[in-house]
Structures are given as C-alpha cells and as structure tokens.
Scaffold this motif. Structure first.
Motif, short mmCIF file in Angstrom:
data_model
loop_
_atom_site.label_atom_id
_atom_site.label_comp_id
_atom_site.label_asym_id
_atom_site.label_seq_id
_atom_site.Cartn_x
_atom_site.Cartn_y
_atom_site.Cartn_z
N ALA A 25 -31.54 11.83 29.48
CA ALA A 25 -31.28 12.33 30.82
C ALA A 25 -32.59 12.79 31.44
N ILE A 27 -34.36 14.71 34.31
CA ILE A 27 -33.97 15.79 35.22
C ILE A 27 -34.98 15.86 36.36
N THR A 49 -21.40 19.51 31.25
CA THR A 49 -22.22 19.47 32.46
C THR A 49 -21.34 19.21 33.68
N THR A 55 -26.62 21.97 33.79
CA THR A 55 -26.96 21.10 32.67
C THR A 55 -26.67 21.71 31.32
N ILE A 78 -26.23 21.25 39.08
CA ILE A 78 -26.10 19.83 39.35
C ILE A 78 -25.89 19.58 40.84
N ILE A 81 -25.57 13.07 39.91
CA ILE A 81 -25.85 12.39 38.65
C ILE A 81 -25.72 10.89 38.87
N ILE A 92 -30.47 12.97 36.62
CA ILE A 92 -29.72 14.13 37.09
C ILE A 92 -30.57 14.91 38.07
#
Length: 114
Positions: A25, A27, A49, A55, A78, A81, A92
């Motif tokens: 993932a 970020i 999540t 997260t 978040i 995504i 994300i």
C-alpha cells in the motif's frame, strides 16, 4: 463506515495478494501529493481500514496488525483508495495528522539517492 467494507468485499477478495497474503500500500498525502510511506496490508487490515476510515497495516516483522498513529497520534484518515491495473498494489490517499515516518520526518522518503 461499515458500508465501505460491505460494498467492496468482492474487490477485496479479488485483489492479488502475495504468497504471505499481503499487498503493498502506497500512502500519499491527498493535498500535497507527497508519497508518505509504503506498508503492507492483508485482507483483515484492509477491512479494518475500510471500517474505521484510517489506515491499519500488517507488520511483516512483528506479524501483527497495527493502526498508524496508535502510539504516536499521527493518524492517517482515508480520503480515497485505488488499486492498480494488475490488482496487486493499493494507492491510499490520506489526510495525515503529524508525521508519517517513525524517524520524525514527514515522509519516509527523505533520503535522496540521485
């Protein structure tokens, strides 16, 4: 935000996880577009999540789930995504509170190679 988990359950199941059940993932800060960190998720941490809209990752070294900011307070809310065309990487976009890196840097990518 349970509905995000329910409406995306099929996508979560069909992502391509590695042999250990993990998916990377990336970020990214939604406002600045800075890449903050790369971590790994499994189906459970991705589900958390989506439920909590912050997260949660899987620690490969400690073999446990961990929520970003659970001890530091530097959480990642978040915003969006995405998954890539091969379904094997997540992007994300977050609203970062505090710093993302455990060293105290805003981003884990603060060392320049070239």
């Amino acid at each position: 935000m349970k509905e995000y988990l329910e409406e995306n359950q099929e996508i979560i199941e069909n992502l391509k996880y590695d042999e250990k059940g993990l998916i990377p993932a990336i970020i990214q800060d939604e406002q600045t577009k800075d890449i903050l960190m790369v971590a790994y998720m499994n189906k459970e941490s991705l589900g958390i999540t989506l439920k909590e809209m912050r997260t949660c990752f899987y620690s490969r070294s400690r073999n446990i789930l961990w929520r970003k900011g659970e001890t530091s307070g530097h959480i990642q809310k978040i915003k969006k995504i995405f998954y890539d065309c091969d379904k094997d990487t997540l992007l994300i976009k977050v609203e970062q509170t505090g710093v993302a890196c455990h060293t105290g840097e805003r981003s884990c990518f603060f060392r320049k190679l070239v």
